[in-house]
Design an enzyme around this catalytic site. Structure first.
Site, PDB file in Angstrom:
ATOM      1  N   HIS A  42       0.830  -1.200   0.000  1.00  0.00           N
ATOM      2  CA  HIS A  42       0.000   0.000   0.000  1.00  0.00           C
ATOM      3  C   HIS A  42       0.872   1.261   0.000  1.00  0.00           C
ATOM      4  O   HIS A  42       1.544   1.541   0.980  1.00  0.00           O
ATOM      5  CB  HIS A  42      -0.890  -0.039   1.246  1.00  0.00           C
ATOM      6  CG  HIS A  42      -1.811   1.124   1.394  1.00  0.00           C
ATOM      7  ND1 HIS A  42      -1.647   2.090   2.366  1.00  0.00           N
ATOM      8  CD2 HIS A  42      -2.900   1.480   0.675  1.00  0.00           C
ATOM      9  CE1 HIS A  42      -2.614   2.973   2.257  1.00  0.00           C
ATOM     10  NE2 HIS A  42      -3.388   2.647   1.242  1.00  0.00           N
ATOM     11  N   ASP A  71      -1.180   5.314  -6.528  1.00  0.00           N
ATOM     12  CA  ASP A  71      -2.320   6.238  -6.618  1.00  0.00           C
ATOM     13  C   ASP A  71      -1.961   7.286  -7.662  1.00  0.00           C
ATOM     14  O   ASP A  71      -0.821   7.756  -7.691  1.00  0.00           O
ATOM     15  CB  ASP A  71      -2.553   6.922  -5.267  1.00  0.00           C
ATOM     16  CG  ASP A  71      -3.094   5.952  -4.225  1.00  0.00           C
ATOM     17  OD1 ASP A  71      -4.024   5.202  -4.541  1.00  0.00           O
ATOM     18  OD2 ASP A  71      -2.577   5.962  -3.087  1.00  0.00           O
ATOM     19  N   HIS A  84      -1.106  10.248  -3.350  1.00  0.00           N
ATOM     20  CA  HIS A  84      -2.402   9.791  -2.841  1.00  0.00           C
ATOM     21  C   HIS A  84      -3.517  10.813  -2.988  1.00  0.00           C
ATOM     22  O   HIS A  84      -4.664  10.464  -3.223  1.00  0.00           O
ATOM     23  CB  HIS A  84      -2.269   9.382  -1.371  1.00  0.00           C
ATOM     24  CG  HIS A  84      -3.544   8.855  -0.790  1.00  0.00           C
ATOM     25  ND1 HIS A  84      -4.417   9.633  -0.052  1.00  0.00           N
ATOM     26  CD2 HIS A  84      -4.122   7.635  -0.892  1.00  0.00           C
ATOM     27  CE1 HIS A  84      -5.459   8.899   0.294  1.00  0.00           C
ATOM     28  NE2 HIS A  84      -5.311   7.688  -0.202  1.00  0.00           N
ATOM     29  N   GLU A 175      -4.298   3.079  -9.063  1.00  0.00           N
ATOM     30  CA  GLU A 175      -5.638   3.555  -8.703  1.00  0.00           C
ATOM     31  C   GLU A 175      -5.922   4.889  -9.376  1.00  0.00           C
ATOM     32  O   GLU A 175      -5.130   5.831  -9.275  1.00  0.00           O
ATOM     33  CB  GLU A 175      -5.764   3.726  -7.177  1.00  0.00           C
ATOM     34  CG  GLU A 175      -7.136   4.303  -6.797  1.00  0.00           C
ATOM     35  CD  GLU A 175      -7.342   4.514  -5.296  1.00  0.00           C
ATOM     36  OE1 GLU A 175      -6.549   3.988  -4.493  1.00  0.00           O
ATOM     37  OE2 GLU A 175      -8.298   5.223  -4.948  1.00  0.00           O
TER      38      GLU A 175
HETATM   39 CA    CA Z   1      -4.958   3.741  -2.956  1.00  0.00          CA
END
Ligand code: CA
Length: 334
Positions: A42, A71, A84, A175
């Site tokens: 992550h 991200d 992010h 993402e």
């Molecule tokens: Ca994420």
């Protein structure tokens, strides 16, 4: 007499067959088990180094992650930046470098800066914008050493380069962030990202790339309108969204809920109870990849290890997003 002999032989044969089947099954089970339980780093190994730096990605790679997360937010000149938030001030020194570039709301937006300008910023451990304090005091010292932002392309080249030098095939897990905001700014982030992924060889279900998004309309659009054949994960943030698993199955291959959304509560004996979300997803052929597993932030469990045990053994999730890929790797190896 002859019939007895035959039935004895027959029973022996059956026993041998059963034994063979048992061993074959056991073997198949352990193999599948290993492949199924996936470690997703992550924001990299963000428990140890500032999130979304190339350094944290390399560390995650070395710690045995199966997939590494990116991200994505677009710069002014349409470069997908690995960060992010759509804002910059919580993880960079943007206030010092470009004090005059904030919007009326006092915030600094990635999308207002050219990629070249973003490269001039220093990345540091995340701070809470309101208190000015670091979010995880036990982690890497804020402001120490030297880290910078980077693009999706730069990160893919790092991971593909490591795949070449190590002979492994570690995947990427990008993402799409805030597609609605990007659209308001006149940018189609999904289209741009899909184009880059394709250029680097990621376009099919079995390629080492999983694309994720919280926005269900956008993820469906990626499948239907933009025609992507990638493995897609529908991220979920509210328990009520678990009611619509059947709808996600029409375009997505996995769901990504918070792990707390899978836990019903506690029964009278004090044991955790679970809802049927994982079972329903599995029955539809979907995987379940909950977020976010942090050794320094979890609640409702006696230990981080207990959270992992419940997740993998009782909930039967297929992979986890974690800031500590080494700890999950250690757990799975045992
Ligand atoms: Ca994420």
């Amino acid at each position: 007499m002859k019939r007895n002999h035959q039935s004895l032989l027959y029973r022996k044969l059956i026993r041998i067959l059963l034994l063979i089947m048992m061993f074959a099954n056991l073997d198949g089970w352990t193999q599948n088990e290993m492949k199924e339980k996936m470690i997703i780093a992550h924001r990299g190994a963000s428990g140890y180094l500032p999130e979304h730096t190339l350094e944290s990605k390399a560390l995650a790679y070395g710690m045995g992650a199966d997939y590494i997360e990116q991200d994505l937010v677009l710069s002014k000149d349409d470069i997908p930046v690995v960060i992010h938030d759509i804002h910059l001030e919580e993880v960079t020194n943007v206030k010092e470098v470009f004090p005059e570039r904030k919007r009326e709301d006092g915030r600094f937006y990635v999308i207002d800066f050219a990629f070249e300008e973003l490269l001039r910023l220093k990345v540091k451990e995340r701070i809470n914008r309101k208190t000015g304090e670091v979010v995880y005091p036990g982690r890497f010292p804020a402001g120490a050493s030297s880290f910078s932002l980077h693009s999706l392309q730069q990160e893919i080249e790092l991971i593909q380069g490591l795949n070449k030098s190590t002979g492994k095939e570690i995947g990427i897990y990008p993402e799409i962030k805030n597609p609605g905001f990007h659209l308001e700014e006149g940018k189609d982030i999904s289209k741009i990202v899909l184009g880059i992924l394709k250029k680097y060889g990621y376009s099919d279900l079995n390629d080492a790339c999983i694309l994720q998004c919280f926005d269900r309309w956008e993820l469906r659009r990626i499948r239907v309108e933009l025609g992507s054949r990638l493995f897609l994960t529908q991220l979920l943030e509210d328990r009520s969204e678990l009611d619509d698993i059947e709808a996600y199955a029409a375009y997505a291959n996995a769901i990504g809920p918070h792990y707390g959304m899978l836990i019903g509560g506690m029964n009278l004996k004090g044991d955790l109870t679970f809802n049927d979300a994982v079972k329903r997803a599995h029955a539809l052929g979907m995987k379940v990849h909950p977020y976010t597993y942090r050794k320094d932030s979890y609640s409702g469990f006696d230990s981080f290890e207990e959270l992992l045990r419940v997740s993998f053994e009782q909930l039967d999730v297929d992979g986890v997003f974690t800031d500590f890929p080494d700890l999950v790797r250690n757990y799975l190896n045992r």
